[in-house]
Design a protein around this motif. Structure first.
Motif, PDB file in Angstrom:
ATOM      1  N   ARG A  19       0.921  -0.823  -0.115  1.00 33.82           N
ATOM      2  CA  ARG A  19      -0.220  -0.029  -0.031  1.00 33.82           C
ATOM      3  C   ARG A  19       1.094   1.637   0.274  1.00 33.82           C
ATOM      4  N   ARG A  20      -0.061   2.179  -0.570  1.00 36.17           N
ATOM      5  CA  ARG A  20       0.820   3.527  -0.410  1.00 36.17           C
ATOM      6  C   ARG A  20       1.396   3.828   0.737  1.00 36.17           C
ATOM      7  N   GLY A  21       3.009   4.070   0.664  1.00 39.25           N
ATOM      8  CA  GLY A  21       3.790   4.748   2.438  1.00 39.25           C
ATOM      9  C   GLY A  21       3.638   6.258   2.020  1.00 39.25           C
ATOM     10  N   PRO A  22       4.484   6.825   2.951  1.00 37.80           N
ATOM     11  CA  PRO A  22       5.243   7.736   2.968  1.00 37.80           C
ATOM     12  C   PRO A  22       5.543   8.742   1.996  1.00 37.80           C
ATOM     13  N   SER A  23       6.214   7.247   1.624  1.00 34.85           N
ATOM     14  CA  SER A  23       7.931   8.320   0.609  1.00 34.85           C
ATOM     15  C   SER A  23       7.042   8.536  -0.903  1.00 34.85           C
ATOM     16  N   ALA A  24       7.313   9.104  -1.304  1.00 39.37           N
ATOM     17  CA  ALA A  24       7.817   9.510  -2.848  1.00 39.37           C
ATOM     18  C   ALA A  24       7.115   8.657  -4.109  1.00 39.37           C
ATOM     19  N   ALA A  25       7.406   7.174  -3.990  1.00 32.12           N
ATOM     20  CA  ALA A  25       6.875   6.056  -4.486  1.00 32.12           C
ATOM     21  C   ALA A  25       5.868   5.120  -4.680  1.00 32.12           C
ATOM     22  N   VAL A  26       5.417   4.228  -5.764  1.00 35.95           N
ATOM     23  CA  VAL A  26       4.433   3.842  -5.474  1.00 35.95           C
ATOM     24  C   VAL A  26       4.700   2.409  -5.850  1.00 35.95           C
ATOM     25  N   VAL A  27       4.588   1.664  -5.548  1.00 32.65           N
ATOM     26  CA  VAL A  27       4.644  -0.269  -6.093  1.00 32.65           C
ATOM     27  C   VAL A  27       3.555  -0.420  -6.794  1.00 32.65           C
ATOM     28  N   VAL A  28       3.310  -0.129  -7.532  1.00 26.54           N
ATOM     29  CA  VAL A  28       2.147  -1.766  -8.000  1.00 26.54           C
ATOM     30  C   VAL A  28       2.265  -2.880  -8.598  1.00 26.54           C
ATOM     31  N   GLY A  29       1.966  -3.699  -7.745  1.00 25.10           N
ATOM     32  CA  GLY A  29       1.590  -5.397  -7.971  1.00 25.10           C
ATOM     33  C   GLY A  29       2.415  -6.290  -6.752  1.00 25.10           C
ATOM     34  N   HIS A  30       2.759  -7.638  -6.902  1.00 27.69           N
ATOM     35  CA  HIS A  30       3.007  -8.345  -6.772  1.00 27.69           C
ATOM     36  C   HIS A  30       3.604  -8.987  -6.818  1.00 27.69           C
ATOM     37  N   ARG A  74      -0.743   6.789 -22.407  1.00 23.87           N
ATOM     38  CA  ARG A  74      -1.342   7.989 -21.848  1.00 23.87           C
ATOM     39  C   ARG A  74      -2.812   8.272 -21.732  1.00 23.87           C
ATOM     40  N   TRP A  75      -3.407   7.325 -22.818  1.00 18.42           N
ATOM     41  CA  TRP A  75      -4.617   7.488 -22.751  1.00 18.42           C
ATOM     42  C   TRP A  75      -5.484   6.768 -21.600  1.00 18.42           C
ATOM     43  N   CYS A  76      -5.322   5.807 -21.498  1.00 13.09           N
ATOM     44  CA  CYS A  76      -5.409   5.675 -19.919  1.00 13.09           C
ATOM     45  C   CYS A  76      -5.246   6.504 -18.676  1.00 13.09           C
ATOM     46  N   GLN A  77      -4.259   6.695 -18.685  1.00 12.38           N
ATOM     47  CA  GLN A  77      -3.549   7.996 -17.863  1.00 12.38           C
ATOM     48  C   GLN A  77      -5.105   9.039 -18.288  1.00 12.38           C
ATOM     49  N   ARG A  78      -4.937   9.689 -18.856  1.00  7.46           N
ATOM     50  CA  ARG A  78      -6.448  10.530 -19.477  1.00  7.46           C
ATOM     51  C   ARG A  78      -7.391  10.133 -18.730  1.00  7.46           C
ATOM     52  N   GLU A  79      -7.931   8.935 -19.581  1.00 11.18           N
ATOM     53  CA  GLU A  79      -9.446   9.083 -18.925  1.00 11.18           C
ATOM     54  C   GLU A  79      -9.560   8.544 -17.486  1.00 11.18           C
ATOM     55  N   THR A  80      -8.599   8.090 -16.666  1.00 10.45           N
ATOM     56  CA  THR A  80      -9.017   8.331 -15.605  1.00 10.45           C
ATOM     57  C   THR A  80      -8.253   8.901 -14.608  1.00 10.45           C
ATOM     58  N   GLY A  81      -7.924   9.905 -15.226  1.00 15.05           N
ATOM     59  CA  GLY A  81      -6.797  11.067 -14.093  1.00 15.05           C
ATOM     60  C   GLY A  81      -6.113  10.683 -12.802  1.00 15.05           C
ATOM     61  N   SER A  82      -5.794   9.141 -13.342  1.00 17.01           N
ATOM     62  CA  SER A  82      -4.715   8.762 -12.709  1.00 17.01           C
ATOM     63  C   SER A  82      -3.461   8.122 -13.532  1.00 17.01           C
ATOM     64  N   ALA A  83      -2.132   7.759 -13.229  1.00 18.05           N
ATOM     65  CA  ALA A  83      -1.307   7.348 -13.071  1.00 18.05           C
ATOM     66  C   ALA A  83      -1.476   5.764 -14.207  1.00 18.05           C
ATOM     67  N   PHE A  84      -2.574   5.113 -13.984  1.00 17.17           N
ATOM     68  CA  PHE A  84      -2.585   3.956 -14.500  1.00 17.17           C
ATOM     69  C   PHE A  84      -4.192   3.722 -14.699  1.00 17.17           C
ATOM     70  N   TRP A 164       7.549   7.800 -11.310  1.00 17.43           N
ATOM     71  CA  TRP A 164       7.382   7.638  -9.750  1.00 17.43           C
ATOM     72  C   TRP A 164       6.496   6.565  -9.423  1.00 17.43           C
ATOM     73  N   VAL A 165       6.198   5.760 -10.247  1.00 17.36           N
ATOM     74  CA  VAL A 165       5.288   4.359 -10.441  1.00 17.36           C
ATOM     75  C   VAL A 165       6.378   3.156 -10.577  1.00 17.36           C
ATOM     76  N   LEU A 166       7.194   2.025  -9.335  1.00 15.79           N
ATOM     77  CA  LEU A 166       8.434   1.388  -8.988  1.00 15.79           C
ATOM     78  C   LEU A 166       7.330   0.276  -9.361  1.00 15.79           C
ATOM     79  N   LEU A 167       8.140  -0.260 -10.734  1.00 18.67           N
ATOM     80  CA  LEU A 167       6.845  -1.787 -10.396  1.00 18.67           C
ATOM     81  C   LEU A 167       7.896  -3.106 -10.461  1.00 18.67           C
ATOM     82  N   PRO A 168       7.241  -3.358  -9.110  1.00 22.25           N
ATOM     83  CA  PRO A 168       7.646  -4.768  -8.581  1.00 22.25           C
ATOM     84  C   PRO A 168       8.490  -5.761  -9.670  1.00 22.25           C
ATOM     85  N   GLU A 169       9.582  -6.508  -9.140  1.00 18.76           N
ATOM     86  CA  GLU A 169      10.123  -7.812  -9.771  1.00 18.76           C
ATOM     87  C   GLU A 169       9.000  -8.806  -9.372  1.00 18.76           C
TER      88      GLU A 169
END
Length: 202
Positions: A19-30, A74-84, A164-169
């Motif tokens: 889950r998002r913590g206090p850092s500026a990066a967000v890890v998405v997935g597992h 970029r289309w999904c970013q625009r449609e959702t107003g989010s990063a993905f 700033w979105v970090l992808l998990p290994e």
């Protein structure tokens, strides 16, 4: 079901579900294969359900999703107003509207073929969409009652992801799209072929 719930808890404790913590990066997935809870695909398990903010429009998945995309285009970013956008793919004949009537919005897409987005006519939340093949429904994972059950199976169009979105290994990440035969699990490919066969018989 209890074993898979225990697995979810273990992933959370190990940091593989983050889950998002206090850092500026967000890890998405597992890292480590598909995780599905609450599906109707196995006897004794409850179907996955979801709804909009106001509750007027709700739906149900009568089986586990075939695959979960996290799209960074970029289309999904625009449609959702989010990063993905996070979409769980399922056959249309295993997806049911439980209440309400969606407002279907024809929306352009980068491919030029467009998509139809289903929104609640009252609160306007987008819950699912279909693309050029309406036999498959792309469910917005965030509208599920238990969105934690559907982490991404793959990240796509990462060439345009937010820095700033970090992808998990351990979770595949593709600069653009991908070959289904190389990434979908065998059971999902079998269901896809079975759907094609059912449609050919009509």
């Amino acid at each position: 079901m209890a074993a898979r719930s225990s697995r979810l808890a273990g992933l959370a404790r190990s940091g593989q579900l983050r889950r998002r913590g206090p850092s500026a990066a967000v890890v998405v997935g597992h890292s480590g294969g598909q995780l599905r809870l609450g599906s109707g695909g196995a006897e004794g398990e409850e179907p996955m359900q979801g709804h909009c903010d106001c509750g007027a429009l709700s739906y149900e998945l009568r089986d586990t999703p075939l695959f979960v995309h996290c799209c960074h285009c970029r289309w999904c970013q625009r449609e959702t107003g989010s990063a993905f956008a996070l979409n769980a793919i399922i056959e249309a004949d295993r997806f049911d509207v439980l209440s309400g009537t969606p407002e279907m919005i024809d929306t352009p897409s980068e491919s030029g073929r467009g998509q139809r987005i289903a929104r609640c006519p009252t609160c306007k939340v987008a819950l699912w969409s279909t693309y050029s093949n309406p036999s498959f429904v792309f469910v917005r994972v965030g509208t599920l009652e238990d969105p934690d059950a559907c982490p991404p199976d793959i990240h796509i169009f990462t060439e345009s992801k937010q820095p700033w979105v970090l992808l998990p290994e351990g979770t595949p990440a593709m600069a653009q799209y991908y070959d289904l035969k190389h990434h979908w699990p065998p059971e999902s490919l079998a269901r896809r072929e079975a759907l094609k066969a059912r449609l050919d018989r009509r």
